[in-house]
Design a protein around this motif. Structure first.
Motif, PDB file in Angstrom:
ATOM      1  N   GLU A 211      74.072  21.078  22.098  1.00 44.04           N
ATOM      2  CA  GLU A 211      74.416  22.033  23.158  1.00 44.04           C
ATOM      3  C   GLU A 211      75.565  22.945  22.760  1.00 44.04           C
ATOM      4  N   GLY A 212      76.068  22.807  21.539  1.00 43.49           N
ATOM      5  CA  GLY A 212      77.100  23.714  21.042  1.00 43.49           C
ATOM      6  C   GLY A 212      78.505  23.193  21.175  1.00 43.49           C
ATOM      7  N   GLY A 213      78.666  21.909  21.454  1.00 44.48           N
ATOM      8  CA  GLY A 213      79.997  21.350  21.663  1.00 44.48           C
ATOM      9  C   GLY A 213      80.864  21.274  20.427  1.00 44.48           C
ATOM     10  N   SER A 214      80.277  21.440  19.246  1.00 47.49           N
ATOM     11  CA  SER A 214      81.075  21.328  18.023  1.00 47.49           C
ATOM     12  C   SER A 214      81.687  22.649  17.599  1.00 47.49           C
ATOM     13  N   ARG A 215      81.433  23.711  18.351  1.00 47.56           N
ATOM     14  CA  ARG A 215      81.967  25.028  17.970  1.00 47.56           C
ATOM     15  C   ARG A 215      83.426  25.131  18.295  1.00 47.56           C
TER      16      ARG A 215
ATOM     17  N   VAL B 109      68.263  20.616  18.781  1.00 49.12           N
ATOM     18  CA  VAL B 109      68.428  19.181  18.543  1.00 49.12           C
ATOM     19  C   VAL B 109      67.970  18.861  17.129  1.00 49.12           C
ATOM     20  N   TRP B 110      66.827  19.423  16.739  1.00 50.32           N
ATOM     21  CA  TRP B 110      66.313  19.164  15.402  1.00 50.32           C
ATOM     22  C   TRP B 110      67.294  19.661  14.337  1.00 50.32           C
TER      23      TRP B 110
ATOM     24  N   ARG C 115      76.315  11.975  22.090  1.00 52.93           N
ATOM     25  CA  ARG C 115      76.932  12.736  21.000  1.00 52.93           C
ATOM     26  C   ARG C 115      75.970  13.767  20.428  1.00 52.93           C
ATOM     27  N   LEU C 116      74.691  13.383  20.288  1.00 51.02           N
ATOM     28  CA  LEU C 116      73.680  14.312  19.804  1.00 51.02           C
ATOM     29  C   LEU C 116      73.556  15.495  20.760  1.00 51.02           C
ATOM     30  N   ALA C 117      73.547  15.221  22.053  1.00 51.50           N
ATOM     31  CA  ALA C 117      73.469  16.288  23.059  1.00 51.50           C
ATOM     32  C   ALA C 117      74.659  17.226  22.941  1.00 51.50           C
ATOM     33  N   TYR C 118      75.850  16.669  22.801  1.00 50.11           N
ATOM     34  CA  TYR C 118      77.058  17.474  22.686  1.00 50.11           C
ATOM     35  C   TYR C 118      76.950  18.444  21.506  1.00 50.11           C
ATOM     36  N   LEU C 119      76.491  17.930  20.367  1.00 48.63           N
ATOM     37  CA  LEU C 119      76.363  18.788  19.181  1.00 48.63           C
ATOM     38  C   LEU C 119      75.268  19.831  19.371  1.00 48.63           C
TER      39      LEU C 119
ATOM     40  N   SER D 131      78.388  12.108  12.779  1.00 50.91           N
ATOM     41  CA  SER D 131      78.955  12.759  13.969  1.00 50.91           C
ATOM     42  C   SER D 131      78.278  12.302  15.253  1.00 50.91           C
ATOM     43  N   TRP D 132      77.050  11.828  15.140  1.00 54.26           N
ATOM     44  CA  TRP D 132      76.346  11.436  16.364  1.00 54.26           C
ATOM     45  C   TRP D 132      75.887   9.982  16.362  1.00 54.26           C
TER      46      TRP D 132
END
Length: 156
Positions: free
Chosen positions: A152-156, A26-27, A146-150, A38-39
């Motif tokens: 947790e690897g959702g932007s890959r 997260v950091w 949105r922060l969680a998605y990023l 993005s978030w």
């Protein structure tokens, strides 16, 4: 947390979310100023990021809104404890400014993020606290999604 003067009592809005990623992940998103838009709901683009981001005093230069009604302004780091807490002053002048505190706490299966915000300057201080809360709360809940998605690897 508030530094402005309001005719109403504080209306700090607090939103919490469990994220299925470690506080380090997260950091990493928070510490990358280029990912801010993005978030953060409402931020439309990042124009520049100080190399010292997220160090105290560092700024990122962002736009808020959608063309042709975009406002260019800045967000400044007020306090930073890496992987634990980030306090920001987000501006969208002439609408005003807000102070934001993001706190991360490790959990066995990820981390909890607490997002606190309230208006600290500008015309928003004249808005009744229940109205401010009704606007800020859902926006910040979506920002945490949105922060969680990023994280947790959702932007890959």
């Amino acid at each position: 947390m508030r530094s402005g003067v309001s005719i109403y009592p504080s209306a700090v809005v607090t939103v919490r979310r469990e994220i299925g990623a470690a506080a380090d992940a997260v950091w990493a998103v928070l510490a990358d100023g280029w990912r801010y838009a993005s978030w953060v709901v409402g931020a439309s683009r990042i124009r520049a990021v100080d190399p010292a981001w997220p160090g105290v005093g560092a700024q990122l230069h962002h736009s808020v809104g959608m063309w042709p009604l975009e406002l260019d302004d800045t967000t400044t780091v007020l306090a930073c404890v890496p992987k634990r807490e980030l306090v920001l002053r987000a501006r969208a002048w002439p609408l005003g400014a807000a102070e934001v505190r993001l706190t991360l706490e490790d959990r066995a299966d990820g981390c909890e993020v607490v997002f606190e915000e309230d208006v600290c300057a500008g015309p928003g201080l004249l808005v009744l606290p229940p109205v401010r809360s009704a606007l800020i709360g859902p926006r910040n809940a979506e920002s945490l999604n949105r922060l969680a998605y990023l994280a947790e690897g959702g932007s890959r």
